[in-house]
Design an enzyme around this catalytic site. Structure first.
Site, PDB file in Angstrom:
ATOM      1  N   ASP A  56       4.931  -7.343   8.529  1.00 32.83           N
ATOM      2  CA  ASP A  56       4.767  -7.483   7.088  1.00 32.83           C
ATOM      3  C   ASP A  56       5.637  -8.632   6.621  1.00 32.83           C
ATOM      4  OD1 ASP A  56       2.963  -5.429   6.800  1.00 32.83           O
ATOM      5  OD2 ASP A  56       4.500  -3.908   6.413  1.00 32.83           O
ATOM      6  N   GLU A  57       5.269  -9.235   5.504  1.00 37.32           N
ATOM      7  CA  GLU A  57       5.972 -10.425   5.034  1.00 37.32           C
ATOM      8  C   GLU A  57       7.433 -10.164   4.666  1.00 37.32           C
ATOM      9  OE1 GLU A  57       4.750 -11.658   0.905  1.00 37.32           O
ATOM     10  OE2 GLU A  57       3.338 -10.009   1.203  1.00 37.32           O
ATOM     11  N   ASP A  58       7.770  -8.913   4.339  1.00 37.11           N
ATOM     12  CA  ASP A  58       9.143  -8.605   3.961  1.00 37.11           C
ATOM     13  C   ASP A  58       9.890  -7.874   5.073  1.00 37.11           C
ATOM     14  OD1 ASP A  58       7.567  -6.379   3.761  1.00 37.11           O
ATOM     15  OD2 ASP A  58       8.296  -5.740   1.791  1.00 37.11           O
TER      16      ASP A  58
ATOM     17  N   ARG B  87      -1.453   7.924   1.424  1.00 36.17           N
ATOM     18  CA  ARG B  87      -1.275   8.008   2.865  1.00 36.17           C
ATOM     19  C   ARG B  87      -1.447   9.447   3.366  1.00 36.17           C
ATOM     20  NH1 ARG B  87       0.660   3.231   4.779  1.00 36.17           N
ATOM     21  NH2 ARG B  87       1.850   3.958   6.549  1.00 36.17           N
TER      22      ARG B  87
ATOM     23  N   GLU C 225      -4.054   1.197   6.798  1.00 34.31           N
ATOM     24  CA  GLU C 225      -4.574   0.550   8.003  1.00 34.31           C
ATOM     25  C   GLU C 225      -3.619   0.707   9.182  1.00 34.31           C
ATOM     26  OE1 GLU C 225      -1.637  -2.371   6.655  1.00 34.31           O
ATOM     27  OE2 GLU C 225      -2.986  -0.950   5.680  1.00 34.31           O
ATOM     28  N   ASP C 226      -2.308   0.810   8.904  1.00 39.64           N
ATOM     29  CA  ASP C 226      -1.331   0.991   9.974  1.00 39.64           C
ATOM     30  C   ASP C 226      -1.400   2.399  10.560  1.00 39.64           C
ATOM     31  OD1 ASP C 226      -0.481   2.067   7.603  1.00 39.64           O
ATOM     32  OD2 ASP C 226       1.520   1.176   7.642  1.00 39.64           O
TER      33      ASP C 226
ATOM     34  N   ARG D 162      -5.576  -8.017   8.944  1.00 38.62           N
ATOM     35  CA  ARG D 162      -4.517  -8.210   9.941  1.00 38.62           C
ATOM     36  C   ARG D 162      -4.959  -7.778  11.333  1.00 38.62           C
ATOM     37  NH1 ARG D 162       0.183  -4.694   7.681  1.00 38.62           N
ATOM     38  NH2 ARG D 162       1.334  -5.805   9.288  1.00 38.62           N
TER      39      ARG D 162
END
Length: 387
Positions: free
Chosen positions: A205-207, A340, A293-294, A189
């Site tokens: 994000d897709e959702d 995380r 990654e975020d 991304r």
């Protein structure tokens, strides 16, 4: 010249030097306080960026030598003398200074770039139907007044839906589905893809659940802060004395230090830094955990700018909750949260310090929640969004 004349001449020079020394305090006091403060700030920038550690001194020396070699690009003094400095401003990205996020707001050419590119990251690969979150998200993004292109980074092992199944879009908005790797890469991304031409990137994000007013308002805020991450989902870091390590929390508190890129704007220059500048160890940590990654890009932006991200509006929940009979989303997996926590400490160790900064600022539209006519409000759909 007689010796006596030489002595008299030396006395005259000494007297002149004494007069100048007596004038120095008066000259110093004549400098306005604002000028003194500006000079102190400039000194702090130079110290922080080039001389505050042995590592920075070495890199600064090597960079000065590199610029003096034949056929090497030389950067203007404004780049060296302004934050974030030459060590974080790479001419390979662009030879036009306003293309960088640090001075885009001051450039008339950059300000004319009144559009953004949306990058939708698809990891779950849920079926694409008119009632699915991904379908509705793409329709909402396409309704934005400023979107020019939508890129879908398909990172699922499930097949990409046929072209006919995607929602119809306005003529000025193009849709591109990217599946360039046989092995899913979570950092895809943030890849500086050639299709990414606009300065502003809307990462989703897709959702994600956002309407067109929320998107337009966040973009309006980002244009005032183009060097920051500007978005909706906020998280915090903290120091855990009991464990002697950094902690990560998604609890709603009075401050935050992370804005997740599941629904946020940022400048495309950070794609270049993420891919080309970050330590391979950091990228390997993200790939092996298939997570974080975020968080890593928040580390990167805060390290470059020395500033926190910016949260907009009151929205807390930005993802659609999956049905009880569906497969559990990886974002709701307890192991995902533990990973995380581990990533946070790994990143801090590799950076050598904790770059994340806390903020308690939240930006809302003018007249938001005010009891006035909706006709006077620019972003009326935000009024309907629950916290």
């Amino acid at each position: 010249m007689p010796f006596s004349e030489v002595i008299d001449w030396n006395k005259a020079l000494i007297l002149a030097d004494e007069r100048l020394l007596l004038q120095v305090p008066e000259i110093v006091r004549s400098i306005p306080a604002t000028k003194v403060f500006a000079l102190r700030q400039q000194t702090q920038v130079l110290w922080d960026r080039y001389f505050s550690s042995v590592e920075k001194i070495v890199f600064t020396t090597l960079e000065i030598i590199r610029e003096r070699l034949p056929l090497q690009r030389k950067r203007d003094g404004i780049i060296w003398n302004n934050s974030p400095g030459a060590l974080l401003t790479f001419p390979e990205f662009s030879d036009f200074w306003p293309h960088y996020p640090f001075h885009i707001a001051a450039s008339a050419d950059a300000a004319a770039d009144d559009n953004f590119t949306a990058v939708v990251y698809c990891q779950l690969g849920t079926p694409l139907t008119p009632s699915s979150t991904l379908f509705r998200l793409i329709k909402n993004v396409a309704k934005s007044k400023h979107v020019s292109k939508i890129l879908v980074a398909w990172n699922s092992d499930k097949p990409v839906p046929a072209h006919s199944r995607w929602p119809p879009l306005p003529g000025h908005v193009s849709l591109h589905v990217l599946q360039e790797s046989s092995e899913p890469l979570i950092g895809q991304r943030f890849f500086p893809h050639p299709l990414l031409k606009s300065a502003a990137i809307l990462s989703l994000d897709e959702d994600a659940l956002l309407n067109s007013d929320e998107i337009d308002f966040a973009f309006h805020v980002w244009r005032s802060f183009p060097d920051r991450i500007v978005g909706y989902p906020a998280r915090s870091h903290y120091w855990d004395d009991a464990k002697g390590s950094w902690g990560y929390t998604s609890k709603w508190t009075n401050d935050y230090s992370i804005v997740l890129t599941g629904a946020a704007f940022y400048h495309r220059y950070y794609n270049y830094l993420y891919t080309e500048w970050l330590s391979p160890l950091l990228l390997k940590t993200v790939q092996q955990s298939h997570n974080c990654e975020d968080i890593l890009i928040n580390f990167l932006v805060s390290h470059v700018t020395r500033r926190p991200p910016i949260k907009v509006t009151q929205r807390k929940q930005y993802k659609e909750q999956p049905p009880s009979n569906s497969l559990r989303s990886p974002w709701n997996d307890p192991d995902h949260f533990i990973q995380r926590q581990t990533c946070l400490n790994t990143f801090a160790a590799v950076f050598g310090y904790m770059p994340l900064l806390r903020s308690n600022m939240r930006l809302d539209p003018v007249l938001f929640k005010d009891p006035v006519s909706n006709l006077r409000k620019k972003y009326r759909q935000i009024e309907l969004v629950g916290s």
